[in-house]
Write a protein that holds these residues in place. Structure first.
Motif, PDB file in Angstrom:
ATOM      1  N   PRO C 304       0.739  -1.253  -0.125  1.00  0.00           N
ATOM      2  CA  PRO C 304       0.014  -0.038  -0.078  1.00  0.00           C
ATOM      3  C   PRO C 304       0.796   1.333  -0.023  1.00  0.00           C
ATOM      4  O   PRO C 304       1.826   1.299   0.571  1.00  0.00           O
ATOM      5  CB  PRO C 304      -0.841  -0.033   1.303  1.00  0.00           C
ATOM      6  CG  PRO C 304      -0.509  -1.631   1.801  1.00  0.00           C
ATOM      7  CD  PRO C 304       0.559  -2.219   1.137  1.00  0.00           C
ATOM      8  N   PHE C 305       0.425   2.249  -0.687  1.00  0.00           N
ATOM      9  CA  PHE C 305       1.496   3.335  -1.018  1.00  0.00           C
ATOM     10  C   PHE C 305       1.579   4.152   0.441  1.00  0.00           C
ATOM     11  O   PHE C 305       2.584   4.570   0.258  1.00  0.00           O
ATOM     12  CB  PHE C 305       0.857   4.387  -1.918  1.00  0.00           C
ATOM     13  CG  PHE C 305      -0.124   5.137  -1.523  1.00  0.00           C
ATOM     14  CD1 PHE C 305      -1.367   4.704  -1.658  1.00  0.00           C
ATOM     15  CD2 PHE C 305       0.105   6.512  -1.085  1.00  0.00           C
ATOM     16  CE1 PHE C 305      -2.629   5.654  -1.211  1.00  0.00           C
ATOM     17  CE2 PHE C 305      -0.987   7.620  -0.877  1.00  0.00           C
ATOM     18  CZ  PHE C 305      -2.003   6.646  -0.722  1.00  0.00           C
ATOM     19  N   ILE C 306       0.799   4.195   1.145  1.00  0.00           N
ATOM     20  CA  ILE C 306       1.154   4.922   2.536  1.00  0.00           C
ATOM     21  C   ILE C 306       2.480   4.361   3.225  1.00  0.00           C
ATOM     22  O   ILE C 306       3.376   4.937   3.573  1.00  0.00           O
ATOM     23  CB  ILE C 306      -0.114   4.961   3.481  1.00  0.00           C
ATOM     24  CG1 ILE C 306      -1.323   5.653   2.604  1.00  0.00           C
ATOM     25  CG2 ILE C 306       0.241   5.531   4.753  1.00  0.00           C
ATOM     26  CD1 ILE C 306      -2.489   5.816   3.385  1.00  0.00           C
ATOM     27  N   MET C 307       2.191   2.939   3.378  1.00  0.00           N
ATOM     28  CA  MET C 307       3.253   2.301   4.140  1.00  0.00           C
ATOM     29  C   MET C 307       4.540   2.287   3.291  1.00  0.00           C
ATOM     30  O   MET C 307       5.773   2.292   3.797  1.00  0.00           O
ATOM     31  CB  MET C 307       2.806   0.709   3.929  1.00  0.00           C
ATOM     32  CG  MET C 307       3.714  -0.223   4.916  1.00  0.00           C
ATOM     33  SD  MET C 307       3.532   0.686   6.755  1.00  0.00           S
ATOM     34  CE  MET C 307       5.071   0.025   7.358  1.00  0.00           C
ATOM     35  N   GLN C 485       7.995  14.481  -8.574  1.00  0.00           N
ATOM     36  CA  GLN C 485       8.155  14.187  -7.399  1.00  0.00           C
ATOM     37  C   GLN C 485       7.256  13.291  -6.791  1.00  0.00           C
ATOM     38  O   GLN C 485       7.190  12.777  -5.652  1.00  0.00           O
ATOM     39  CB  GLN C 485       7.844  15.617  -6.489  1.00  0.00           C
ATOM     40  CG  GLN C 485       8.630  16.811  -6.896  1.00  0.00           C
ATOM     41  CD  GLN C 485      10.292  16.379  -6.439  1.00  0.00           C
ATOM     42  OE1 GLN C 485      10.379  15.810  -5.498  1.00  0.00           O
ATOM     43  NE2 GLN C 485      11.128  16.864  -7.478  1.00  0.00           N
ATOM     44  N   ASP C 486       6.386  12.412  -7.641  1.00  0.00           N
ATOM     45  CA  ASP C 486       5.622  11.706  -7.144  1.00  0.00           C
ATOM     46  C   ASP C 486       6.170  10.250  -6.755  1.00  0.00           C
ATOM     47  O   ASP C 486       5.531   9.529  -6.270  1.00  0.00           O
ATOM     48  CB  ASP C 486       4.537  11.498  -8.264  1.00  0.00           C
ATOM     49  CG  ASP C 486       5.048  11.001  -9.421  1.00  0.00           C
ATOM     50  OD1 ASP C 486       6.092  10.924  -9.590  1.00  0.00           O
ATOM     51  OD2 ASP C 486       4.151  10.998 -10.362  1.00  0.00           O
ATOM     52  N   ASP C 487       7.534  10.052  -7.183  1.00  0.00           N
ATOM     53  CA  ASP C 487       8.034   8.717  -6.859  1.00  0.00           C
ATOM     54  C   ASP C 487       9.334   9.006  -6.139  1.00  0.00           C
ATOM     55  O   ASP C 487      10.240   8.184  -6.365  1.00  0.00           O
ATOM     56  CB  ASP C 487       7.990   7.932  -8.049  1.00  0.00           C
ATOM     57  CG  ASP C 487       8.282   6.496  -7.635  1.00  0.00           C
ATOM     58  OD1 ASP C 487       7.926   6.261  -6.732  1.00  0.00           O
ATOM     59  OD2 ASP C 487       8.712   5.687  -8.648  1.00  0.00           O
ATOM     60  N   VAL C 488       9.602  10.082  -5.510  1.00  0.00           N
ATOM     61  CA  VAL C 488      11.234  10.198  -4.929  1.00  0.00           C
ATOM     62  C   VAL C 488      10.943  10.156  -3.400  1.00  0.00           C
ATOM     63  O   VAL C 488      11.198   9.213  -2.774  1.00  0.00           O
ATOM     64  CB  VAL C 488      11.424  11.743  -5.442  1.00  0.00           C
ATOM     65  CG1 VAL C 488      12.873  11.909  -4.700  1.00  0.00           C
ATOM     66  CG2 VAL C 488      11.535  11.889  -6.758  1.00  0.00           C
ATOM     67  N   MET C 492       3.397   7.920  -4.630  1.00  0.00           N
ATOM     68  CA  MET C 492       1.714   8.073  -4.953  1.00  0.00           C
ATOM     69  C   MET C 492       1.124   6.910  -5.339  1.00  0.00           C
ATOM     70  O   MET C 492       1.947   5.966  -5.808  1.00  0.00           O
ATOM     71  CB  MET C 492       1.747   9.276  -5.992  1.00  0.00           C
ATOM     72  CG  MET C 492       2.295  10.645  -5.754  1.00  0.00           C
ATOM     73  SD  MET C 492       1.358  11.268  -4.138  1.00  0.00           S
ATOM     74  CE  MET C 492       0.254  12.459  -5.074  1.00  0.00           C
ATOM     75  N   PRO C 493      -0.204   6.652  -5.169  1.00  0.00           N
ATOM     76  CA  PRO C 493      -0.872   5.488  -5.586  1.00  0.00           C
ATOM     77  C   PRO C 493      -0.489   5.305  -7.117  1.00  0.00           C
ATOM     78  O   PRO C 493      -0.160   6.131  -7.796  1.00  0.00           O
ATOM     79  CB  PRO C 493      -1.989   5.873  -5.296  1.00  0.00           C
ATOM     80  CG  PRO C 493      -2.387   7.297  -4.577  1.00  0.00           C
ATOM     81  CD  PRO C 493      -0.842   7.597  -4.539  1.00  0.00           C
ATOM     82  N   ILE C 494      -0.398   3.937  -7.397  1.00  0.00           N
ATOM     83  CA  ILE C 494      -0.085   3.624  -8.777  1.00  0.00           C
ATOM     84  C   ILE C 494      -1.114   4.138  -9.709  1.00  0.00           C
ATOM     85  O   ILE C 494      -0.303   4.895 -10.709  1.00  0.00           O
ATOM     86  CB  ILE C 494      -0.356   1.936  -9.039  1.00  0.00           C
ATOM     87  CG1 ILE C 494       0.788   1.242  -8.110  1.00  0.00           C
ATOM     88  CG2 ILE C 494      -0.101   1.531 -10.310  1.00  0.00           C
ATOM     89  CD1 ILE C 494       1.931   0.947  -8.724  1.00  0.00           C
TER      90      ILE C 494
END
Lengths: 407, 79, 528, 370
Positions: C304-307, C485-488, C492-494
């Motif tokens: 899960p993206f939060i984790m 910045q969404d994957d640094v 962010m969710p897929i």
């Protein structure tokens, strides 16, 4: 790309470094308390109280050595003495953890500015130590009174004042910068906490003091010292100190307000309401009334009932209103008394009314700036208290009101 | 000119010493000679040897750069 | 930034454009021409492979013609050879004739991979490569049959990048298997693999994989050029390639990413990067590489993206801890006593009481002995490994403290640092922290926190100046690109991750155009 | 490939550089003391003038697109006259860079390392700056991009932390304009105008190399505005925490106010955070002036500026120590000599004198083309 110059520079750097400021933990002694007294032959007598850290390690717990050591030296300036202490002490002293600065009464009467400059100028001192004036005994005595829970005397003192301020507010809460800016400001005079010794100073300095249940000598808070510029002029007692602090930045305190006004009765026969002030805000104002300044204090805040000795029914609105009124009258009266006392006895504006006046009426203040203390001493005081009674603990009616009447 | 970097180094150095000398003259009201001496001379008992050695490193470096530039020019000409 | 772009161009490679079979054998004594007389060829081969016990050159008859079948017996799959080649060649009842080798192959070995070798060098190359060469008398060509390799390691879980959730396949040593592992996941006709042969002795196959409609053309050219320029005797692992193609060698930071995980390679390919697979190495390189890549584990994308975001933050902070904690200890305990609360200072001082070394020496001893232990633990045979860890724990942990050589706090500091340094998902990134840690300790012991700050600024300047194939190493952060910045720092969710990273200049910047967002079904009354 | 590789200073980087540059040392040394509790108003006024200064420099550069200030000098005054002027500017930049460096050295040696000689601090700082400039101005920009979040948030956090510690008294700001506008004016002219804002002159050597010159005008204005706001925030923070007198007495008021922070009985003495801010600010500030001087040398000697980095760095190190014998001289020079004899002529008078010549020259060349 040519990397050689950088390598050269970095190597140079390596050789240049001499680690000037490096002191290993093994080579320092942590000073927790400083005491300044009048010297016999020279100007000052400085006493440092240093922690004996090995007493605090797990493996050597319960050893024979004392938790702290004190050492005194006489000299003409504090800064020189500070660096000369190694006459009798093995390690280099660091002062950043100084917790309490004890100033002897005699020195304070002659003025403290001369050695405060060192503390202000030196980068070593933090601004979080207490400044206390010692009453009765010499200041150095106070660095030697042990206490079983907090073994280092100055740490005990520091903790004690902190708790006292938070619980009741009987300490002016003065820090070095406050003190110095009060000295430099024309519209305010400095104050400092005052302490006294209860019991025998000789007995207090040995660790046997820690072994009896009834501690034989103990350092107690004893109100505060009032300064005129940088010279001590007198003391105020604990209640007055609380009232003073209320005009500044008090957070919590508790009050015992008499239930009914019985002017003649002694307090022994009176009934009291015990109120806890949980939140309060004080506003100082100086208004001009026909050209003369009027000092105004306005207190707002919240209180709750902690206990009551009065038979009134607390579930009623009227009772709340009555209690509120009593409290406000009581508080206003108390603070008024304190301010008037300061005006009469010392004529020193320790409350900072001058600064307030400057902010509100800059031009008028400029006229009286030079002799503000005289103006202050003659000014009229108006105290207004607006404390609200909010709640009354986990019980509604007191069981006192439930007791069947005898007659 | 071939020794441009070294030349610039010396020029800027002397000129900047001149600048601070002028300011010191303005502030101190002392004779010119003492001020120049104070600004250039090496004061013992201080750590100023460090900056002098850095100055030396800078000077050597500039000579080195000039030498390299010259060598590069020669090789590029000959080729 | 001419300075860095040109570093590679400056070193002009003298013998470029090789790596075809033509130039494999530069020795003059090997003839280049394939002779029509098979016996002559056999003689040449025999001379070349003189004294090689596993070199076989057996005579067979195909279509009534004399021929030889040549191979190195240890390099081939013997079952395949006898079942598919020898039987097919000899069991034929009628000997049909054929025009050329291609036709022969159609007749006799229709199901086997083949190649036609027109010169002698190719024949030798094929034999060395583990293929079977059939030479028939009277033809100008030889037929090369690829019947597959003998045994190899089975696909197993990657040992360096283990994860809890996600595919457990890892790369193996064989290039075709590795390519298969990637292709299996990306069934895209535009996924391409180019093959290079590198190494004058080893002739290792190196495959450059990319997705043609994503990857930037310029980057591709640059990578191709650099691989071509690799000039080395033997390539034994992808690590050798890594050193050759990196932009800069004088840096502790890895400029090329390596992984054992096919899914992670696929992820990188989809971003617009390229994969370099070296035959014989289970570690696949992906380029260009960025600093942030070393903080992204492939598991991030399966959680899960939060984790995942949280874990990523933990990784960044543990990088800082692993780098700085010992030096902070040194700096604070020898320079800035005022920074510690009084009680803490007293208790640390109490523990250091009686320790004979300065804090720097103390921490250096501990860090060094930890490094020794770690190295010993890796190299030791598994059976003895246990002993090392027990001795290490006892010696370092307890005995040193009890002997009064080091203080308790310091053991905590070293232990925590060590654990933090293992958090990075890629092993060779933690090497950088290990190395730099000593530099910071050194700097902190001279200049306290000021030294630490100086070091940090120097390090950032260095990092910022690094480039991987021309892409700034710290790319989405510096130069700052808000859209990437969404994957640094967080993931962010897929379904939000619709764009490929723009710092790689992909040809198609968008992954999916769909504005889908997951959610519960709409209530009945709400339908419009 | 090359179009990816060639990277100029982006506008965002320019913004950050100007921002840090302006705040750099102005945040630490006490500015606008003449205005007493209205120092923040003085800063606000100076900021508005600063916007004008930024516009002026941009206008100057836009007359000769692609040319930096020094090239404009050579264009207007010819090779020799221009060269002389450039050398003067180089000296000015080096002098200011050394002064700024000295500020920092004094700060470190009086607050943190009491025994360490200033020379050492100066050398270590210059090594970092040399390394950064050797790698190019873009590296400076990108490094700033990494540090700007910390730089910015630390400045903001100091205020919040002091506030939570309960050390702020906003009544210290009263009375607003108690003595009229006069002290404010006195603080603005010439000190505040020249000190943080006029120093933008160093950017006339950087702005021509940004990726989009046309848009840079907006960026300059924004950066000056933002840094002005931070400076105002800073001044309010200092005055509210220390009071007017204490602020005036402090050599480095921001550090003194950070010392008041005391949270949870654990976070104390965080003045080192401020040292970080200051350190990075100083690195950028010295770096920009240094770069300006290097550009001049590059133009004069026709050698790439990288060759001059180390020698010039050595000179800056030397000067930063030799510039003044003691702190008092340093301060006095900074208050009296520098604004009058260096800042005003080099920041305003010379560019203003150049402007008509430039206008005339560009007009002539335009006509010539037509």
């Amino acid at each position: 790309m040519n990397r050689k110059p950088f390598l050269l520079l970095v190597i140079c750097m390596g050789f240049l470094t001499g680690c000037w400021d490096r002191v290993e933990l093994n080579d320092i002694s942590i000073v927790t308390g400083l005491a300044v007294d009048k010297g016999k032959e020279m100007k000052y007598k400085l006493t440092v109280e240093i922690v004996n850290a090995s007493q605090f390690s797990k493996s050597q717990m319960g050893g024979e050595a004392s938790p702290a050591i004190t050492y005194s030296l006489e000299g003409n300036s504090v800064s020189e003495l500070v660096h000369k202490m190694n006459i009798g002490i093995t390690r280099r002293l660091i002062f950043s953890h100084t917790r309490v600065l004890y100033i002897g009464e005699e020195v304070a009467k002659e003025g403290v500015l001369e050695f405060l400059d060192y503390l202000d100028r030196s980068g070593q001192f933090r601004n979080d130590f207490n400044i206390v004036i010692t009453q009765g005994e010499k200041a150095e005595v106070f660095t030697k009174i042990t206490y079983p829970v907090q073994k280092v005397p100055s740490l005990k003192m520091h903790k004690q004042t902190q708790s006292f301020i938070e619980e009741w507010g009987g300490d002016p809460g003065v820090r070095l910068t406050d003190f110095i800016s009060a000295v430099t400001s024309l519209g305010r005079n400095p104050v400092a906490a005052a302490i006294k010794l209860k019991g025998d100073p000789k007995k207090g300095s040995s660790s046997e003091n820690n072994q009896s249940l009834d501690i034989e000598s103990l350092v107690e808070m004893n109100g505060m010292a009032v300064f005129q510029d940088d010279k001590l002029v007198g003391f105020l007692d604990l209640t007055d100190t609380r009232n003073y602090y209320w005009t500044q930045e008090l957070k919590n305190t508790s009050l015992s307000v008499p239930c009914a006004k019985q002017d003649e009765a002694k307090s022994r026969d009176q009934l009291f309401n015990d109120l806890r002030v949980t939140e309060t805000y004080t506003q100082l104002k100086v208004d001009l009334k026909s050209g003369r300044p009027v000092l105004k204090v306005k207190i707002t805040g919240e209180t709750r009932i902690e206990a009551t000795q009065c038979p009134d029914d607390i579930t009623k609105i009227e009772t709340y209103n009555k209690f509120e009124k009593q409290t406000n009258e009581f508080v206003a009266n108390e603070i008024q008394k304190t301010i008037e006392k300061v005006q009469e006895e010392y004529g020193a504006d320790i409350f900072g009314f001058g600064e307030v006046f400057n902010r509100q009426h800059h031009k008028e203040y400029k006229k009286v700036e030079k002799n503000w203390d005289e103006v202050f001493a003659q000014a009229e005081v108006e105290v207004e208290s607006d404390l609200h009674l909010r709640r009354s603990g986990i019980r509604a009616k007191s069981f006192i009101s439930e007791i069947p009447k005898q007659d | 000119m071939i020794i441009l970097v070294t030349f610039m180094f010396c020029l800027i150095f002397c000129a900047s010493i001149g600048v601070i000398t002028v300011f010191d003259l303005y502030l101190y009201n002392q004779p010119l000679l003492t001020i120049v001496k104070a600004n250039v001379s090496f004061q013992r008992g201080t750590s100023q040897w460090m900056i002098y050695s850095v100055l030396l490193v800078g000077f050597c470096y500039s000579i080195g750069v000039d030498y390299r530039v010259r060598k590069n020019k020669k090789t590029s000409k000959s080729s | 930034m001419k300075l860095f772009g040109s570093t590679f161009l400056r070193k002009k490679n003298k013998n470029r454009g090789k790596s075809t079979e033509e130039e494999l054998f530069q020795q003059q004594d090997i003839t280049k021409y394939y002779s029509r007389q098979v016996d002559e060829n056999k003689k040449h081969l025999g001379e070349l492979f003189k004294g090689t016990f596993d070199f076989k050159c057996e005579s067979i008859k195909i279509g009534g013609l004399k021929g030889y079948i040549t191979y190195i017996s240890t390099m081939i799959n013997k079952n395949e050879l006898s079942n598919r080649v020898l039987q097919a060649a000899t069991n034929r009842q009628t000997d049909q004739s054929f025009r050329d080798m291609v036709e022969m192959r159609e007749l006799y070995f229709p199901s086997i991979d083949y190649k036609v070798s027109k010169n002698f060098h190719q024949v030798v190359w094929s034999v060395l490569n583990g293929e079977v060469v059939i030479m028939v008398d009277g033809y100008m060509e030889a037929l090369t049959l690829d019947i597959g390799l003998p045994q190899q390691r089975a696909i197993s879980e990657p040992s360096t990048q283990t994860i809890i959730r996600g595919p457990k396949e890892g790369f193996v040593e064989a290039l075709p298997v590795n390519i298969q592992l990637v292709r299996k996941r990306l069934k895209n006709p535009r996924l391409r693999f180019e093959v290079f042969q590198i190494g004058s002795d080893s002739k290792t196959n190196v495959a450059l994989g990319y997705i043609n409609d994503i990857v930037n053309e310029d980057l591709l050219c640059e990578v191709r050029e650099r691989i071509n320029k690799v000039d080395v005797g033997a390539l034994l692992d992808s690590g050798n390639v890594e050193e050759f193609i990196a932009d800069k060698s004088f840096t502790p930071f890895p400029l090329v990413y390596n992984t054992e995980r096919p899914d992670s390679v696929c992820g990188h390919l989809l971003e617009g990067k390229m994969a370099i697979i070296v035959d014989g190495s289970p570690f696949v390189l992906t380029v260009p590489t960025l600093f942030v890549d070393f903080f992204q584990a492939s598991e991030d994308y399966y959680q899960p993206f939060i984790m995942a975001s949280f874990v990523r933050m933990v990784r960044y902070s543990s990088f800082m801890i692993a780098l700085l904690l010992p030096s902070l200890y040194v700096a604070i305990s020898t320079f800035h006593h005022e920074l510690m609360p009084t009680q803490l200072l007293i208790s640390i001082q109490a523990q250091r009481e009686g320790v004979p070394f300065p804090a720097v020496i103390e921490i250096m001893i501990m860090e060094l002995s930890f490094e020794v232990l770690r190295e010993a633990g890796v190299r030791m045979p598994r059976v003895v490994g246990q002993t090392v860890s027990i001795v290490g724990a006892l010696v370092i942990g307890q005995a040193a403290v009890e002997a009064g050589l080091v203080s308790n706090v310091l053991v905590i500091v070293v232990a925590f640092t060590a654990i933090a340094s293992f958090v990075s998902p890629i092993y060779n990134f933690s090497i950088a922290t290990r190395l730099l840690r000593f530099v910071v300790i050194f700097s902190a012991s001279f200049m306290g926190l000021y030294g630490v700050l100086l070091f940090l600024i120097m390090m950032v300047i260095h990092l910022v100046s690094l480039r991987s194939f021309g892409i700034p190493y710290l790319a989405p952060v510096a130069p700052f690109r808000p859209k990437d910045q969404d994957d640094v720092f967080i993931r962010m969710p897929i379904w939000k991750n619709k764009k490929r990273p723009s710092y790689l200049y992909p040809k198609t910047p968008v992954r999916i155009k769909d504005q889908y967002k997951p959610g519960p079904p709409k209530p009945m009354g709400d339908q419009r | 490939m090359k179009n990816i590789l060639v990277e100029k200073l982006s506008l965002w980087q320019l913004f950050i550089l100007i921002f840090i540059f302006e705040i750099g040392s102005a945040a630490v040394v006490s500015t606008g003391n003449d205005a007493k509790q209205d120092a923040w108003i003085a800063l606000g006024v100076a900021m508005i003038f600063g916007l004008g200064i930024g516009l002026f420099f941009h206008f100057l550069l836009s007359r000769a697109p692609g040319k930096n200030l020094f090239e404009i000098f050579q264009l207007c005054l010819g090779k020799w006259m221009g060269g002389a002027l450039i050398i003067m500017y180089i000296l000015y930049f080096i002098y200011i860079a050394s002064r700024v460096l000295r500020d920092f050295c004094e700060l470190i040696t009086s607050f943190i390392f009491e025994q360490t000689p200033v020379e050492f601090v100066a050398i270590t700082m210059v090594v970092v700056i040399i390394y950064m400039l050797y790698l190019g101005i873009e590296v400076m920009g990108r490094t700033s991009e990494i540090f700007i979040p910390y730089f910015f948030s630390f400045i903001i956090i100091i205020g919040i932390a002091v506030f939570i510690s309960g050390e702020m008294e906003f009544t210290n700001l009263l009375p607003i304009l108690g003595e009229g506008i006069k002290p404010v004016v006195k603080a603005v002219f010439p000190q505040l105008l020249t000190f943080p804002f006029g120093e933008l002159i160093a950017f006339t050597l950087i702005i021509p190399y940004t990726s989009e010159f046309k848009k840079s005008k907006k960026i300059i204005l924004l950066a000056v505005f933002a840094s002005g706001l931070i400076l105002i925030y800073n001044a309010i923070l200092q005055i509210a925490t220390l009071g007017v007198q204490m602020r005036a007495r402090s050599n480095f008021p921001l550090l003194s106010s950070a010392r008041e922070i005391s949270l949870l009985e654990f976070i104390e003495r965080v003045d080192l955070i401020v040292v970080f801010i200051v350190m990075y600010g100083i690195i950028i500030k010295v770096g920009v002036f240094f770069y300006g001087a290097l550009k001049g040398l590059e133009l004069l000697s026709k050698r790439p500026y990288r060759m001059h980095v180390v020698p010039l760095g050595a000179i800056i190190t030397f000067l930063s120590v030799k510039i003044s014998d003691n702190f008092a001289e340093h301060i006095e020079e900074g208050l009296i000599v520098v604004p009058m004899f260096l800042h005003i002529p080099f920041q305003f008078i010379l560019p203003l004198l150049i402007l008509p010549i430039l206008l005339w020259k560009t007009k002539k060349s335009k006509e010539g083309r037509e």
